[in-house]
Write an enzyme that holds these catalytic residues in place. Structure first.
Site, short mmCIF file in Angstrom:
data_model
loop_
_atom_site.label_atom_id
_atom_site.label_comp_id
_atom_site.label_asym_id
_atom_site.label_seq_id
_atom_site.Cartn_x
_atom_site.Cartn_y
_atom_site.Cartn_z
N GLU A 135 38.05 -10.43 33.67
CA GLU A 135 38.95 -10.48 34.76
C GLU A 135 39.28 -12.20 34.61
OE1 GLU A 135 39.48 -7.56 38.01
OE2 GLU A 135 37.47 -8.46 38.48
N GLU A 147 33.45 -1.58 36.17
CA GLU A 147 33.30 -1.63 37.43
C GLU A 147 33.17 -0.05 37.89
OE1 GLU A 147 34.50 -5.89 37.18
OE2 GLU A 147 35.29 -3.90 36.12
#
Length: 266
Positions: A120, A140
Site C-alpha cells: 500500500e 488482507e
C-alpha cells in the site's frame, strides 16, 4: 535530521534516504516508524537542497505491513508517538502516502517482503525498483480484513483492473518479475541492488531543474483523472511559469556552452 528508533534518515547528496528499520520484524509498521515517515516527508519538502527521496528497508526486507502489537506502543516513547497521533488522527495515513503526496519525487527501493501495508505504501511512491527476490501482495482478504490504505482505489489506476482485482481478491504473493510484468514496479535488478539502482535514478533526477521536476510531477497527478481537454489546459498552468525562471535560462545557457547546468531554484 529527523528519524526515530524505527526509521533512519540520511543524506546521499541531494537525496534524502528514509530507511524502515525494524529488520527483525521485516520492517512491519510501528507507530514510531509511521511518525518518522511523516516527519521525513515534511523534512524533504521543507529543505530546498533535497531534490529527491528514496524509501527503502533495512535487513533485506521492505515492509511486511502493520504490526498491531507494536502500534499499541509501550513506555514513554510509545506515549510520545500516541500523543502525535492524537494531535493529528490522519498522521498514519499521511505517513503511508494515502493522504499526503510529497512534492519531491519518491523512489522505492524494495528488497524482500513488500506485502500488505508495504504494497500500500508502494502505491504512493513515484518510481519503483525491486531486487529479483522481492515479494509483493495484498494479503488482507486472507485474514478477513480490508486493505484500507488506499489499494481498492489506487491499484486499479496504476495497473490494469483485471490484475488489480486478482491481487486484491486472492491475496496471493507476486514475484518481482510478475509485479514488473503487470506494471506495479518499473525495474527488477539483482538481489541486493535495489538501493543502488534507486540512488542512480535519484542522481539523474537531481541533475535536472528542481522547479521543472516538481512541476512535472504535480501536473501528472493533477491531470490523471481529468479529460484530455481539461488536462491539457491544466498542464499549461503548471508548465508556462517554468519557462519564465532563471533555472530555465540557465538550462539553455548550459546546453549552448556544453557544460552541466547549475540550478538555483529561481
Amino acid at each position: 535530521m529527523g528519524g526515530t528508533e524505527h526509521l533512519t534518515v540520511r543524506r546521499e547528496g541531494a537525496t534524502l534516504v528514509l530507511t524502515l528499520n525494524r529488520p527483525d520484524a521485516r520492517n512491519a509498521l510501528s507507530l514510531a516508524m509511521l511518525v518518522g515517515l511523516y516527519d521525513g516527508w515534511l523534512e524533504a519538502d521543507a529543505d530546498d537542497t533535497v531534490r529527491s527521496i528514496v524509501l527503502t528497508g533495512a535487513g533485506g526486507a521492505f515492509c511486511a505491513g502493520m504490526d498491531l502489537k507494536a502500534l499499541a506502543g509501550d513506555g514513554m516513547q510509545g506515549q510520545r508517538y500516541r500523543d502525535r497521533l492524537k494531535a493529528d488522527p490522519d498522521l498514519h495515513w499521511k505517513a503511508m502516502l494515502r493522504h499526503h503526496r510529497p512534492r519531491k519525487p519518491v523512489i522505492a527501493a524494495v528488497e524482500g517482503h513488500c506485502v500488505a501495508g508495504g504494497t500500500e505504501i508502494l502505491q504512493g511512491t513515484d518510481i519503483r525498483v525491486a531486487g529479483e527476490s522481492a515479494t509483493f501482495g495484498l494479503f488482507e482478504v486472507r485474514r478477513g480484513l480490508f486493505p484500507i490504505g488506499g489499494s481498492t482505489v489506487r491499484l486499479q489506476r496504476q495497473i490494469p483492473r483485471t490484475h488489480a482485482l486478482e491481487m486484491l481478491l486472492t491475496g496471493r504473493p507476486y514475484s518481482a518479475q510478475e509485479a514488473a510484468r503487470i506494471g506495479l514496479i518499473g525495474h527488477v535488478v539483482p538481489e541486493g541492488g535495489a538501493l543502488d539502482a534507486a540512488l542512480e535514478i535519484a542522481d539523474r533526477i537531481n541533475a535536472c531543474g528542481p522547479l521543472a521536476v516538481e512541476a512535472v510531477k504535480a501536473s501528472v497527478y493533477e491531470t490523471a483523472e481529468m479529460t484530455e481537454t481539461d488536462g491539457l489546459a491544466a498542464e499549461l498552468t503548471r508548465g508556462w511559469p517554468v519557462f519564465d525562471t532563471a533555472d530555465a535560462r540557465e538550462g539553455a545557457r548550459a546546453f549552448a556552452e556544453k557544460r552541466p547546468p547549475v540550478y538555483r531554484r529561481a
